[in-house]
Design a protein around this motif. Sequence first.
Motif, mmCIF file in Angstrom:
data_model
loop_
_atom_site.group_PDB
_atom_site.id
_atom_site.type_symbol
_atom_site.label_atom_id
_atom_site.label_comp_id
_atom_site.label_asym_id
_atom_site.label_seq_id
_atom_site.Cartn_x
_atom_site.Cartn_y
_atom_site.Cartn_z
ATOM 1 N N ASN A 62 -1.462 12.852 5.033
ATOM 2 C CA ASN A 62 -2.400 11.758 5.327
ATOM 3 C C ASN A 62 -2.500 11.647 6.845
ATOM 4 O O ASN A 62 -3.580 11.479 7.399
ATOM 5 C CB ASN A 62 -1.843 10.486 4.665
ATOM 6 C CG ASN A 62 -2.648 9.243 4.904
ATOM 7 O OD1 ASN A 62 -3.196 9.065 5.985
ATOM 8 N ND2 ASN A 62 -2.707 8.369 3.919
ATOM 9 N N HIS A 63 -1.346 11.791 7.499
ATOM 10 C CA HIS A 63 -1.281 12.002 8.943
ATOM 11 C C HIS A 63 -0.841 13.454 9.160
ATOM 12 O O HIS A 63 0.087 13.932 8.511
ATOM 13 C CB HIS A 63 -0.301 11.028 9.598
ATOM 14 C CG HIS A 63 -0.769 9.606 9.501
ATOM 15 N ND1 HIS A 63 0.006 8.586 9.007
ATOM 16 C CD2 HIS A 63 -1.966 9.060 9.823
ATOM 17 C CE1 HIS A 63 -0.696 7.452 9.042
ATOM 18 N NE2 HIS A 63 -1.894 7.711 9.533
ATOM 19 N N GLY A 64 -1.495 14.146 10.062
ATOM 20 C CA GLY A 64 -1.344 15.599 10.154
ATOM 21 C C GLY A 64 -0.055 16.093 10.767
ATOM 22 O O GLY A 64 0.228 17.295 10.722
ATOM 23 N N ASP A 65 0.742 15.206 11.370
ATOM 24 C CA ASP A 65 1.977 15.648 12.044
ATOM 25 C C ASP A 65 3.227 15.149 11.324
ATOM 26 O O ASP A 65 4.262 14.928 11.941
ATOM 27 C CB ASP A 65 1.979 15.193 13.516
ATOM 28 C CG ASP A 65 1.892 13.677 13.672
ATOM 29 O OD1 ASP A 65 1.624 12.972 12.666
ATOM 30 O OD2 ASP A 65 2.089 13.190 14.810
ATOM 31 N N GLU A 66 3.103 14.973 9.998
ATOM 32 C CA GLU A 66 4.220 14.507 9.174
ATOM 33 C C GLU A 66 4.439 15.557 8.083
ATOM 34 O O GLU A 66 3.512 15.853 7.332
ATOM 35 C CB GLU A 66 3.880 13.135 8.583
ATOM 36 C CG GLU A 66 3.529 12.125 9.678
ATOM 37 C CD GLU A 66 3.018 10.795 9.157
ATOM 38 O OE1 GLU A 66 3.012 10.578 7.937
ATOM 39 O OE2 GLU A 66 2.621 9.962 10.002
ATOM 40 N N TYR A 67 5.636 16.121 7.995
ATOM 41 C CA TYR A 67 5.797 17.411 7.308
ATOM 42 C C TYR A 67 6.560 17.411 5.988
ATOM 43 O O TYR A 67 6.444 18.366 5.227
ATOM 44 C CB TYR A 67 6.399 18.424 8.283
ATOM 45 C CG TYR A 67 5.431 18.680 9.416
ATOM 46 C CD1 TYR A 67 4.295 19.462 9.196
ATOM 47 C CD2 TYR A 67 5.591 18.080 10.654
ATOM 48 C CE1 TYR A 67 3.360 19.661 10.200
ATOM 49 C CE2 TYR A 67 4.662 18.270 11.667
ATOM 50 C CZ TYR A 67 3.547 19.060 11.438
ATOM 51 O OH TYR A 67 2.618 19.239 12.412
ATOM 52 N N THR A 104 -1.773 17.191 14.390
ATOM 53 C CA THR A 104 -1.981 15.896 15.047
ATOM 54 C C THR A 104 -2.105 14.792 13.996
ATOM 55 O O THR A 104 -2.466 15.048 12.850
ATOM 56 C CB THR A 104 -3.268 15.906 15.892
ATOM 57 O OG1 THR A 104 -4.355 16.390 15.082
ATOM 58 C CG2 THR A 104 -3.113 16.813 17.105
ATOM 59 N N ARG A 105 -1.823 13.573 14.401
ATOM 60 C CA ARG A 105 -1.891 12.435 13.482
ATOM 61 C C ARG A 105 -3.314 12.243 12.954
ATOM 62 O O ARG A 105 -3.527 12.069 11.768
ATOM 63 C CB ARG A 105 -1.445 11.161 14.229
ATOM 64 C CG ARG A 105 -1.445 9.898 13.370
ATOM 65 C CD ARG A 105 -0.832 8.744 14.152
ATOM 66 N NE ARG A 105 -0.759 7.519 13.380
ATOM 67 C CZ ARG A 105 0.194 7.225 12.508
ATOM 68 N NH1 ARG A 105 1.154 8.097 12.264
ATOM 69 N NH2 ARG A 105 0.201 6.074 11.869
ATOM 70 N N THR A 106 -4.273 12.304 13.861
ATOM 71 C CA THR A 106 -5.666 12.058 13.504
ATOM 72 C C THR A 106 -6.446 13.371 13.526
ATOM 73 O O THR A 106 -5.976 14.379 14.038
ATOM 74 C CB THR A 106 -6.313 11.048 14.472
ATOM 75 O OG1 THR A 106 -6.299 11.613 15.784
ATOM 76 C CG2 THR A 106 -5.539 9.726 14.492
ATOM 77 N N PHE A 148 3.110 10.599 0.784
ATOM 78 C CA PHE A 148 4.230 10.875 1.695
ATOM 79 C C PHE A 148 3.853 10.602 3.149
ATOM 80 O O PHE A 148 2.813 11.065 3.630
ATOM 81 C CB PHE A 148 4.625 12.346 1.606
ATOM 82 C CG PHE A 148 5.517 12.695 0.448
ATOM 83 C CD1 PHE A 148 6.872 12.434 0.502
ATOM 84 C CD2 PHE A 148 4.994 13.303 -0.685
ATOM 85 C CE1 PHE A 148 7.707 12.777 -0.558
ATOM 86 C CE2 PHE A 148 5.818 13.651 -1.752
ATOM 87 C CZ PHE A 148 7.182 13.385 -1.692
ATOM 88 N N HIS A 149 4.737 9.909 3.849
ATOM 89 C CA HIS A 149 4.623 9.765 5.299
ATOM 90 C C HIS A 149 5.980 9.994 5.948
ATOM 91 O O HIS A 149 7.020 9.936 5.290
ATOM 92 C CB HIS A 149 4.152 8.360 5.690
ATOM 93 C CG HIS A 149 2.720 8.107 5.394
ATOM 94 N ND1 HIS A 149 1.738 8.192 6.348
ATOM 95 C CD2 HIS A 149 2.111 7.810 4.227
ATOM 96 C CE1 HIS A 149 0.562 7.926 5.784
ATOM 97 N NE2 HIS A 149 0.765 7.692 4.494
ATOM 98 N N SER A 150 5.917 10.235 7.263
ATOM 99 C CA SER A 150 7.098 10.267 8.127
ATOM 100 C C SER A 150 6.641 9.672 9.453
ATOM 101 O O SER A 150 5.509 9.196 9.556
ATOM 102 C CB SER A 150 7.584 11.691 8.330
ATOM 103 O OG SER A 150 7.927 12.266 7.092
ATOM 104 N N GLY A 151 7.485 9.760 10.463
ATOM 105 C CA GLY A 151 7.140 9.117 11.724
ATOM 106 C C GLY A 151 6.135 9.865 12.581
ATOM 107 O O GLY A 151 5.607 9.316 13.543
HETATM 108 ZN ZN LIG Z 1 1.954 8.592 8.353
#
Ligand SMILES: [Zn+2]
Length: 335
Positions: A62-67, A104-106, A148-151
């Motif tokens: 959902n955010h591109g830099d969370e793995y 990247t996040r966005t 799923f998310h991470s920081g």
């Molecule tokens: Zn996220």
Amino acid sequence: MADRTLRPSPISPTVDFSAEGVQHGFLRLPYSRDDSAWGSVMIPVTTVKNGEGPTALLTGGNHGDEYEGPIALFDLARTLKAEDVTGRVIIVPAMNYPAFLAGTRTSPIDKGNMNRSFPGAPDGTVTPKIADYFQRMLLPLADIVLDFHSGGKTLDFLPFCAAHILPDKAQEAKAFELVRAFGAPWSMKMLEIDAVGMYDTAAEEMGKVFITTELGGGGTATARSAGIAKKGVANVLKAAGILKGAVEASGTTWLDMPDGNCFSFAEDGGLIEPLYDLGDMVKTGAVVARIHPVGRTGVEPLEVKARMDGILAARHFPGLVKSGDCVSVLAAVVA
Ligand SMILES: [Zn+2]
């Protein structure tokens, strides 16, 4: 939103979500651009269906830099067999696929933050078009939703699975049941800084049982955080009766973000010196971090203080901090 008249989504799936068996394909979104006049964004998707039963919609990136999510979900998509499923599993390992490819996040295409883009728009730019497809086509198919998310590159979290406090207590209870089943080392009653435009909110307002995670951060995954993600998604599917097998139980510590005092923000930029690490207990008024001005020597650092007692659940990750950045998140340990 019922009175909105919207054109059809420009996204066409190359899989048939109503068909039985395992299908690997794409959500194809036309995207005309300099290097590809009639090109498309090809978002990988897997659907696994076997007879009647609930549908789980699983998303990472959902955010591109969370793995952790993409690792667990590309793995699950590759290995999940139809005969082990009752119902349906829809897997999108990298929801904001252009952001995921860019790390990247966005999105590099339109700077779209997927988790602030709901309900989306079929006539918007790429990110709102993807959000709209989830809002009107995928979420309605789902009974349970795990995102799923991470920081990411700028935050680091204690590994936790989370759900929100909801007005519908039956819906809330079902979500926390799945959080418990996920079996992360920590489980969070999560408070959002700004819930408008979030995928979470879209799913919850549709009555779906929605859970999410924050499993680490810093723009990478670890062996531990990836393992938590893989075990967690299997546990959730088992608890929902979709995947064969028993939930692999493991102890979890419940955490609560009671109010906005859990967040501390930087009021100036500089070099950040953490005085506590993730998992440490912090008392109200304690200095969580110091921000050293970097323009010259001989200047006192700015102290960032805890506004409640709690465990350090998240912290700013990069060594330099800007004014307004979230420095720390404290959570109360639920006895
Ligand atoms: Zn996220």
